[in-house]
Design an enzyme around this catalytic site. Sequence first.
Site, PDB file in Angstrom:
ATOM      1  NE  ARG A 108      -4.721 -29.178 -21.487  1.00 47.24           N
ATOM      2  CZ  ARG A 108      -4.642 -29.809 -20.319  1.00 47.24           C
ATOM      3  NH1 ARG A 108      -5.486 -30.766 -20.007  1.00 47.24           N
ATOM      4  NH2 ARG A 108      -3.711 -29.479 -19.456  1.00 47.24           N
ATOM      5  CG  HIS A 135       1.647 -29.388 -19.725  1.00 43.62           C
ATOM      6  ND1 HIS A 135       0.900 -28.232 -19.813  1.00 43.62           N
ATOM      7  CD2 HIS A 135       1.024 -30.157 -18.779  1.00 43.62           C
ATOM      8  CE1 HIS A 135      -0.124 -28.303 -18.975  1.00 43.62           C
ATOM      9  NE2 HIS A 135      -0.069 -29.454 -18.339  1.00 43.62           N
ATOM     10  CD  GLN A 138       1.997 -29.702 -14.427  1.00 42.66           C
ATOM     11  OE1 GLN A 138       0.838 -29.734 -14.784  1.00 42.66           O
ATOM     12  NE2 GLN A 138       2.367 -29.807 -13.157  1.00 42.66           N
ATOM     13  CG  ASP A 231       2.453 -37.575 -17.453  1.00 43.70           C
ATOM     14  OD1 ASP A 231       1.335 -37.525 -16.900  1.00 43.70           O
ATOM     15  OD2 ASP A 231       2.642 -37.171 -18.624  1.00 43.70           O
ATOM     16  CB  CYS A 272       1.759 -33.097 -14.385  1.00 42.94           C
ATOM     17  SG  CYS A 272       1.493 -34.565 -15.396  1.00 42.94           S
ATOM     18  NE  ARG A 317      -0.149 -26.227 -14.291  1.00 49.22           N
ATOM     19  CZ  ARG A 317      -0.969 -26.767 -15.210  1.00 49.22           C
ATOM     20  NH1 ARG A 317      -1.573 -27.897 -14.966  1.00 49.22           N
ATOM     21  NH2 ARG A 317      -1.163 -26.189 -16.378  1.00 49.22           N
TER      22      ARG A 317
HETATM   23  N1  NVA Z   1       1.077 -36.503 -20.612  1.00 48.72           N
HETATM   24  C1  NVA Z   1      -0.227 -36.146 -20.087  1.00 48.72           C
HETATM   25  C2  NVA Z   1      -0.149 -34.902 -19.291  1.00 48.72           C
HETATM   26  C3  NVA Z   1      -1.446 -34.495 -18.622  1.00 48.72           C
HETATM   27  C4  NVA Z   1      -1.304 -33.229 -17.835  1.00 48.72           C
HETATM   28  C5  NVA Z   1      -1.198 -35.999 -21.244  1.00 48.72           C
HETATM   29  O1  NVA Z   1      -0.842 -35.373 -22.245  1.00 48.72           O
HETATM   30  O2  NVA Z   1      -2.307 -36.525 -21.165  1.00 48.72           O
HETATM   31  N1   CP Z   2      -1.677 -31.202 -15.045  1.00 46.58           N
HETATM   32  C1   CP Z   2      -2.664 -30.817 -15.871  1.00 46.58           C
HETATM   33  O1   CP Z   2      -2.446 -30.195 -16.925  1.00 46.58           O
HETATM   34  O2   CP Z   2      -3.903 -31.145 -15.444  1.00 46.58           O
HETATM   35  P1   CP Z   2      -5.254 -31.021 -16.293  1.00 46.58           P
HETATM   36  O3   CP Z   2      -5.158 -31.995 -17.425  1.00 46.58           O
HETATM   37  O4   CP Z   2      -6.347 -31.328 -15.320  1.00 46.58           O
HETATM   38  O5   CP Z   2      -5.349 -29.612 -16.815  1.00 46.58           O
END
Ligand code: NVA
Ligand code: CP
Length: 330
Positions: A108, A135, A138, A231, A272, A317
């Site tokens: 990540r 992502h 997800q 989101d 999400c 998930r």
């Molecule tokens: N768009 C958000 C998704 C988090 C799961 C981010 O990248 O922070």
């Molecule tokens: N939805 C998601 O990816 O959650 P986290 O950022 O907690 O992993």
Amino acid sequence: MAVNLKGRSFLTLLDFTPHEIRYLLDLSHDLKAKKRAGVHEQMLKNKNVVLLFEKTSTRTRCAFEVACHDEGASVTFLDSSSSQMGKKESLEDTAKVLGRFFDGIEYRGFDQDVVELLAKHSGVPVFNGLTDEYHPTQMLADMMTIEEKFGKLKGINFTYMGDARNNMGNSLMIACAKLGLNFTACAPKELWPTDELVAKCKKIASESDCTITLTEDVKEGTTNADVIYTDIWVSMGEPPEVWETRIKLLSKYQVNSDAMKNAKKDAIFMHCLPSFHDTNTKVGEDIAKKFGINEMEVTDEVFRCKQSVVFDEAENRMHSIKAVLVSMMS
Ligand code: NVA
Ligand code: CP
């Protein structure tokens, strides 16, 4: 036609055919049912997985860890402060080292190029646990959840409200196009996905017999929706200065009871997570003080209403990440 995903990396859904995604979804449902029934097959016994996190996480990290433990694999967690990656050692060298130790790598972070590079040089499957662009894990949980609620994906009217050019907006458009859902991005033009990705998805959608629509009009975007998804307005890695403009741009795209009323009667609300639906977070509290708003992308009322399936999504998930690991690593 048999599907064999062994040895593949999971970097973006663009790399997978609808048939392969279907296979992953079927396996996700199957693994969920098995876990509920107490059946543990330990399909990843003696495997080792490393989790690299350059951004924070609750769900993704825990989903990978629990999925690995359930299937008998060992997990090593590294964050940017506790590894040499990118600071004292190049990504190419890091990938080559990790590939000698581990059977799979989750990453990540920021650039999509990094997961691509890890996959290129490690020689083992690499799983994208979120980048600025995509992502994909997800998406499996989200599609799985929609299937649980409606018993189908094809023909579902899916509306995404908010920042439609972030990792979630991009990935949901791709997932819908691949799986036959009619995708609508309901967002200000400034936050629409790139023309290039839209064109790619429109082509995929025409093969899946579904549509891609972009609109700035909330009424048009939410009318007849089966799913309303949103989101956070500012994603991880974006500077705090963007909050002000983002709030101005996106306030009218908040998912509230009016938006839900425009949708179909049995429509569901999805997110999400994490979500700013109240001021019970540090960021939520700061934004409330600075801008005088107590709820952002979704109202607390909608977040907690009967139509909200956000915690089913969160649970899924784990089952869907398990399907990715089992099919690509065992
Ligand atoms: N768009 C958000 C998704 C988090 C799961 C981010 O990248 O922070
Ligand atoms: N939805 C998601 O990816 O959650 P986290 O950022 O907690 O992993």
